[in-house]
Design an enzyme around this catalytic site. Structure first.
Site, PDB file in Angstrom:
ATOM      1  N   HIS A 218      46.722 -18.909  37.239  1.00 40.77           N
ATOM      2  CA  HIS A 218      46.488 -19.666  38.471  1.00 40.77           C
ATOM      3  C   HIS A 218      45.450 -18.972  39.356  1.00 40.77           C
ATOM      4  O   HIS A 218      44.634 -19.635  40.002  1.00 40.77           O
ATOM      5  CB  HIS A 218      47.800 -19.837  39.231  1.00 40.77           C
ATOM      6  CG  HIS A 218      48.823 -20.646  38.498  1.00 40.77           C
ATOM      7  ND1 HIS A 218      48.569 -21.923  38.034  1.00 40.77           N
ATOM      8  CD2 HIS A 218      50.107 -20.351  38.126  1.00 40.77           C
ATOM      9  CE1 HIS A 218      49.647 -22.390  37.426  1.00 40.77           C
ATOM     10  NE2 HIS A 218      50.589 -21.458  37.467  1.00 40.77           N
TER      11      HIS A 218
ATOM     12  N   ARG B 263      51.430 -15.620  33.595  1.00 39.07           N
ATOM     13  CA  ARG B 263      50.961 -16.969  33.935  1.00 39.07           C
ATOM     14  C   ARG B 263      50.400 -17.046  35.351  1.00 39.07           C
ATOM     15  O   ARG B 263      49.508 -17.864  35.628  1.00 39.07           O
ATOM     16  CB  ARG B 263      52.087 -17.978  33.757  1.00 39.07           C
ATOM     17  CG  ARG B 263      53.279 -17.760  34.649  1.00 39.07           C
ATOM     18  CD  ARG B 263      54.423 -18.664  34.273  1.00 39.07           C
ATOM     19  NE  ARG B 263      55.613 -18.374  35.061  1.00 39.07           N
ATOM     20  CZ  ARG B 263      56.808 -18.860  34.767  1.00 39.07           C
ATOM     21  NH1 ARG B 263      56.957 -19.636  33.714  1.00 39.07           N
ATOM     22  NH2 ARG B 263      57.847 -18.567  35.524  1.00 39.07           N
TER      23      ARG B 263
ATOM     24  N   ARG C  75      48.185 -21.932  30.063  1.00 36.06           N
ATOM     25  CA  ARG C  75      47.828 -21.725  28.659  1.00 36.06           C
ATOM     26  C   ARG C  75      46.675 -20.741  28.517  1.00 36.06           C
ATOM     27  O   ARG C  75      46.608 -19.978  27.551  1.00 36.06           O
ATOM     28  CB  ARG C  75      47.485 -23.075  28.015  1.00 36.06           C
ATOM     29  CG  ARG C  75      48.722 -23.872  27.627  1.00 36.06           C
ATOM     30  CD  ARG C  75      48.388 -25.293  27.262  1.00 36.06           C
ATOM     31  NE  ARG C  75      48.058 -26.076  28.452  1.00 36.06           N
ATOM     32  CZ  ARG C  75      47.494 -27.268  28.406  1.00 36.06           C
ATOM     33  NH1 ARG C  75      47.145 -27.801  27.239  1.00 36.06           N
ATOM     34  NH2 ARG C  75      47.245 -27.934  29.522  1.00 36.06           N
TER      35      ARG C  75
ATOM     36  N   ASP D  63      43.439 -28.501  34.634  1.00 38.52           N
ATOM     37  CA  ASP D  63      44.566 -28.319  33.722  1.00 38.52           C
ATOM     38  C   ASP D  63      44.321 -27.127  32.795  1.00 38.52           C
ATOM     39  O   ASP D  63      43.202 -26.918  32.329  1.00 38.52           O
ATOM     40  CB  ASP D  63      44.755 -29.596  32.893  1.00 38.52           C
ATOM     41  CG  ASP D  63      46.095 -29.645  32.194  1.00 38.52           C
ATOM     42  OD1 ASP D  63      47.017 -28.909  32.606  1.00 38.52           O
ATOM     43  OD2 ASP D  63      46.226 -30.416  31.227  1.00 38.52           O
ATOM     44  N   GLY D  64      45.379 -26.368  32.536  1.00 39.27           N
ATOM     45  CA  GLY D  64      45.303 -25.316  31.529  1.00 39.27           C
ATOM     46  C   GLY D  64      45.388 -23.898  32.046  1.00 39.27           C
ATOM     47  O   GLY D  64      45.151 -22.957  31.278  1.00 39.27           O
TER      48      GLY D  64
ATOM     49  N   ARG E  18      45.168 -37.523  28.755  1.00 40.29           N
ATOM     50  CA  ARG E  18      46.043 -38.396  29.533  1.00 40.29           C
ATOM     51  C   ARG E  18      45.608 -38.336  30.995  1.00 40.29           C
ATOM     52  O   ARG E  18      44.910 -37.416  31.406  1.00 40.29           O
ATOM     53  CB  ARG E  18      47.510 -38.007  29.372  1.00 40.29           C
ATOM     54  CG  ARG E  18      47.866 -36.622  29.849  1.00 40.29           C
ATOM     55  CD  ARG E  18      49.385 -36.398  29.750  1.00 40.29           C
ATOM     56  NE  ARG E  18      49.759 -35.120  30.318  1.00 40.29           N
ATOM     57  CZ  ARG E  18      49.863 -33.995  29.639  1.00 40.29           C
ATOM     58  NH1 ARG E  18      49.592 -33.991  28.346  1.00 40.29           N
ATOM     59  NH2 ARG E  18      50.231 -32.869  30.236  1.00 40.29           N
TER      60      ARG E  18
ATOM     61  N   ARG F  87      58.700 -26.670  39.049  1.00 42.92           N
ATOM     62  CA  ARG F  87      58.507 -25.431  38.286  1.00 42.92           C
ATOM     63  C   ARG F  87      59.377 -24.304  38.841  1.00 42.92           C
ATOM     64  O   ARG F  87      59.960 -24.419  39.915  1.00 42.92           O
ATOM     65  CB  ARG F  87      57.033 -25.027  38.310  1.00 42.92           C
ATOM     66  CG  ARG F  87      56.151 -25.960  37.498  1.00 42.92           C
ATOM     67  CD  ARG F  87      54.731 -25.465  37.399  1.00 42.92           C
ATOM     68  NE  ARG F  87      53.935 -26.326  36.531  1.00 42.92           N
ATOM     69  CZ  ARG F  87      52.646 -26.142  36.279  1.00 42.92           C
ATOM     70  NH1 ARG F  87      51.997 -25.121  36.842  1.00 42.92           N
ATOM     71  NH2 ARG F  87      51.997 -26.958  35.478  1.00 42.92           N
TER      72      ARG F  87
ATOM     73  N   GLU G  68      34.999 -43.566  34.929  1.00 39.77           N
ATOM     74  CA  GLU G  68      34.686 -43.037  33.611  1.00 39.77           C
ATOM     75  C   GLU G  68      35.409 -41.696  33.461  1.00 39.77           C
ATOM     76  O   GLU G  68      35.433 -40.895  34.389  1.00 39.77           O
ATOM     77  CB  GLU G  68      33.176 -42.834  33.455  1.00 39.77           C
ATOM     78  CG  GLU G  68      32.352 -44.104  33.554  1.00 39.77           C
ATOM     79  CD  GLU G  68      32.553 -45.021  32.355  1.00 39.77           C
ATOM     80  OE1 GLU G  68      32.811 -44.493  31.245  1.00 39.77           O
ATOM     81  OE2 GLU G  68      32.468 -46.251  32.524  1.00 39.77           O
TER      82      GLU G  68
ATOM     83  N   ASN H 272      54.809 -30.782  39.653  1.00 39.56           N
ATOM     84  CA  ASN H 272      54.763 -29.317  39.608  1.00 39.56           C
ATOM     85  C   ASN H 272      55.778 -28.681  40.544  1.00 39.56           C
ATOM     86  O   ASN H 272      56.095 -27.494  40.406  1.00 39.56           O
ATOM     87  CB  ASN H 272      53.369 -28.808  39.976  1.00 39.56           C
ATOM     88  CG  ASN H 272      52.308 -29.183  38.970  1.00 39.56           C
ATOM     89  OD1 ASN H 272      51.131 -29.272  39.308  1.00 39.56           O
ATOM     90  ND2 ASN H 272      52.695 -29.427  37.717  1.00 39.56           N
TER      91      ASN H 272
END
Length: 274
Positions: A66, A62, A53, A49-50, A229, A100, A242, A97
């Site tokens: 990726h 962007r 950003r 993730d991220g 999340r 998008r 975990e 996704n």
């Protein structure tokens, strides 16, 4: 003034080099501790993730996020191989996704095709006999992407080393639906009535029809970017997993972050609901 600027630049270079040396030393210490402990995940889950950003924070398009994220996945694969982690699932593209913007989605799928073709000829994959599988729903993927994924799977199908699952077009709820449908089709093929199929239904029966049913459930799942999340990642299999949430964006995920996460895992007492 020129000599002062030169001195300041030299001092800055020295500080940067010193910080780099200290970080390298700390990373080596962590690596020794993790290896000495010996407790490693049998199945590592990674929620990548991220990317966007990361690109935005760096002032990049962007799509570049990726691309950097794909490069990072290669690095993390190497870290897993070095430590001998038996199985890993990396979540590259979710079913959500798919909504998008078309240009971004096309870039991601193009990257996926490129990476699949590169992995199919990657010397590390064949030297370590890594079996690679794409899991998820791929019916709507372009033919060239499907061909690249199929070729990758076929070229590693006979390997019995590390297992690498690439979750693309993946959603946890969709996986459970697919598993139940597969179970019902199997029951019907065996001549069972709907009532008999319902009576035969157990958690193990559903588990046997999940995408990676031949592998242990993930015991450790890392999510980058600071988001706390689950987003449906391996919903059925992660009941006793975990979790570790790392603040850095995926392209900026360092080996030292990886080792810190594993050290944290090694310090946990897994009770499996008891």
């Amino acid at each position: 003034m020129a000599s002062l600027n030169s001195a300041l630049r030299t001092a800055q270079h020295v500080r940067t080099a010193t910080r780099g040396a200290l970080l390298w030393g700390y990373e080596q210490k962590l690596a020794r501790e993790v290896k000495a402990n010996g407790k490693l995940p049998r199945h590592l889950g990674l929620i990548l993730d991220g990317n966007r950003r990361f690109a935005r924070a760096a002032g990049l398009q962007r799509e570049m996020g990726h691309s950097f994220g794909a490069d990072k996945a290669h690095e993390v694969l190497q870290w897993c191989l070095e430590l001998g982690i038996p199985s890993a699932t990396i979540w590259v593209l979710s079913t959500d996704n798919g909504s998008r913007e078309p240009a971004e989605l096309a870039h991601i799928l193009s990257l996926l095709e490129r990476e699949a073709r590169q992995l199919a000829v990657d010397p590390r994959i064949h030297a370590n006999r890594v079996r690679v599988r794409a899991i998820g729903q791929h019916d709507n993927f372009p033919p060239q992407v499907l061909a690249a994924l199929n070729n990758l799977e076929e070229s590693t199908a006979g390997y019995e080393g590390m297992r690498l699952n690439i979750a693309v077009g993946y959603g946890g709820r969709e996986e459970i639906v697919d598993a139940v449908q597969s179970y019902l089709r199997t029951q019907a093929a065996q001549g069972a009535t709907l009532e008999q199929a319902a009576e035969n239904l157990t958690p193990d029966a559903i588990g046997a029809h999940l995408y990676a049913a031949d592998q242990p459930d993930p015991d450790f799942i890392i999510r980058t970017s600071g988001e706390i999340r689950l987003s449906g990642f391996m919903l059925w299999q992660s009941v006793y997993s975990e979790y570790y949430f790392c603040d850095v964006y995926w392209p900026g995920f360092r080996r030292v972050d990886f080792l810190r996460a594993l050290r944290d895992f090694q310090g946990r007492d897994r009770r499996f609901g008891k």
